[in-house]
Write an enzyme that holds these catalytic residues in place. Structure first.
Site, mmCIF file in Angstrom:
data_model
loop_
_atom_site.group_PDB
_atom_site.id
_atom_site.type_symbol
_atom_site.label_atom_id
_atom_site.label_comp_id
_atom_site.label_asym_id
_atom_site.label_seq_id
_atom_site.Cartn_x
_atom_site.Cartn_y
_atom_site.Cartn_z
ATOM 1 N N ARG A 289 0.772 -1.346 -0.138
ATOM 2 C CA ARG A 289 -0.067 -0.036 -0.174
ATOM 3 C C ARG A 289 0.774 1.016 -0.020
ATOM 4 O O ARG A 289 0.350 2.393 -0.523
ATOM 5 C CB ARG A 289 -1.000 -0.166 1.236
ATOM 6 C CG ARG A 289 -2.205 -1.072 1.090
ATOM 7 C CD ARG A 289 -3.164 -0.493 0.317
ATOM 8 N NE ARG A 289 -4.357 -1.267 0.609
ATOM 9 C CZ ARG A 289 -5.314 -1.628 1.374
ATOM 10 N NH1 ARG A 289 -5.137 -0.521 2.635
ATOM 11 N NH2 ARG A 289 -6.333 -2.352 1.526
ATOM 12 N N ASP B 96 -15.769 10.718 7.128
ATOM 13 C CA ASP B 96 -14.689 9.818 7.130
ATOM 14 C C ASP B 96 -13.376 10.658 7.639
ATOM 15 O O ASP B 96 -13.414 11.837 7.707
ATOM 16 C CB ASP B 96 -14.467 9.630 5.557
ATOM 17 C CG ASP B 96 -13.855 8.079 5.356
ATOM 18 O OD1 ASP B 96 -14.590 7.195 5.326
ATOM 19 O OD2 ASP B 96 -12.583 8.056 5.455
#
Length: 292
Positions: free
Chosen positions: A32, A140
């Site tokens: 990632r 978020d």
């Protein structure tokens, strides 16, 4: 990335986002973060960790956002949206008839498919909500995914994941190779950057809280803390919707499950919803939505 560097990142991610990675997930972290390291002009993830250690706030934020799970799609898992349109909203229309307002919070909204799915459900109710004020707050941790949600632009692949064709035609406009949520639907959703690990009392109280498929990544103590804060954010007769793999059972007594309704929870201080609130036949307008 050396094992000590990975352990340092694990702590950073846990402290900053609540993400609790096991010791055997180093390969996932490296996969990632390698694109992020290259984008920053660094030689690899090892140098990236050193930059984070040196106190680079911007890079630390990017690392956390890169590791945050943002998997989502329209009408994900279907059942929670059936509950929403066939039982939760009809119950709220009765309970809130005096004030004619409903507040809804998507607490891990990611790129927006969940709050827009809820907005579509509400739009489909037509005249039932005439004269009502409905707020949908989408929050978020990642500002990047919130920007995508605000734009309401989705690829063909994202559109195909869960969105019925009749809803695509009705609520989206094609823009080149992308599809954009129509302006009236976008206007129904407000966006807030928010970390669930921190106090969120400034948001006020909500009648319905969707907090799905995010708590599974947290350790037990973090989950308990979030549940306590969610309980303070829920109206006394409000509803909290969790993901299929998430539960309060065995963790906290601030919520109790709604009988025979998996994933739905009520603050413990009030009785469960009336049984007729769960009846499938809540009038022709709602029954007609069964294909959503």
């Amino acid at each position: 990335m050396t094992p000590p560097e990975y352990e340092y990142l694990r702590k950073v991610l846990r402290d900053r986002s609540g993400l609790d990675l096991s010791a055997d997930k180093q390969y996932l972290v490296e996969s990632r973060l390698l694109p992020l390291a290259r984008k920053a002009g660094l030689s690899g993830t090892g140098e990236l960790v050193e930059k984070v250690k040196s106190g680079s706030t911007s890079l630390t934020t990017q690392v956390v956002e890169a590791m945050t799970i943002n998997e989502t799609f329209f009408f994900r898992d279907k059942i929670p949206f059936d509950h929403f349109r066939l039982s939760i909203v009809p119950e709220m229309l009765r309970a809130r008839a005096g004030r004619k307002s409903i507040r809804i919070w998507c607490a891990a909204a990611s790129t927006g498919q969940e709050p827009y799915s809820l907005a579509i459900c509400l739009k489909e109710m037509g005249d039932a909500l005439t004269g009502w004020r409905v707020e949908i707050i989408a929050s978020d941790l990642s500002e990047e995914v919130l920007e995508k949600s605000r734009a309401g632009l989705y690829s063909q692949f994202e559109i195909q994941r869960g969105l019925p064709i009749q809803m695509l035609i009705k609520y989206f406009t094609q823009s080149g190779e992308l599809w954009q949520v129509n302006a009236d639907l976008r206007a129904m959703v407000q966006h807030r950057q928010l970390n669930l690990l921190h106090d969120f009392s400034q948001l006020g109280l909500f009648d319905v809280i969707f907090c799905r498929n995010v708590l599974i990544y947290f350790d037990q103590d973090t989950k308990i803390g979030i549940f306590k804060r969610l309980a303070k954010a829920a109206e006394p007769d409000g509803v909290v919707v969790l993901g299929a793999a998430e539960t309060v059972v065995g963790l906290t007594d601030v919520f109790k499950p709604c009988p025979q309704r998996r994933g739905l929870y009520r603050p413990s201080s009030v009785p469960a919803m009336h049984s007729n609130a769960y009846a499938i036949g809540n009038g022709p307008k709602l029954a007609a939505m069964a294909g959503v």
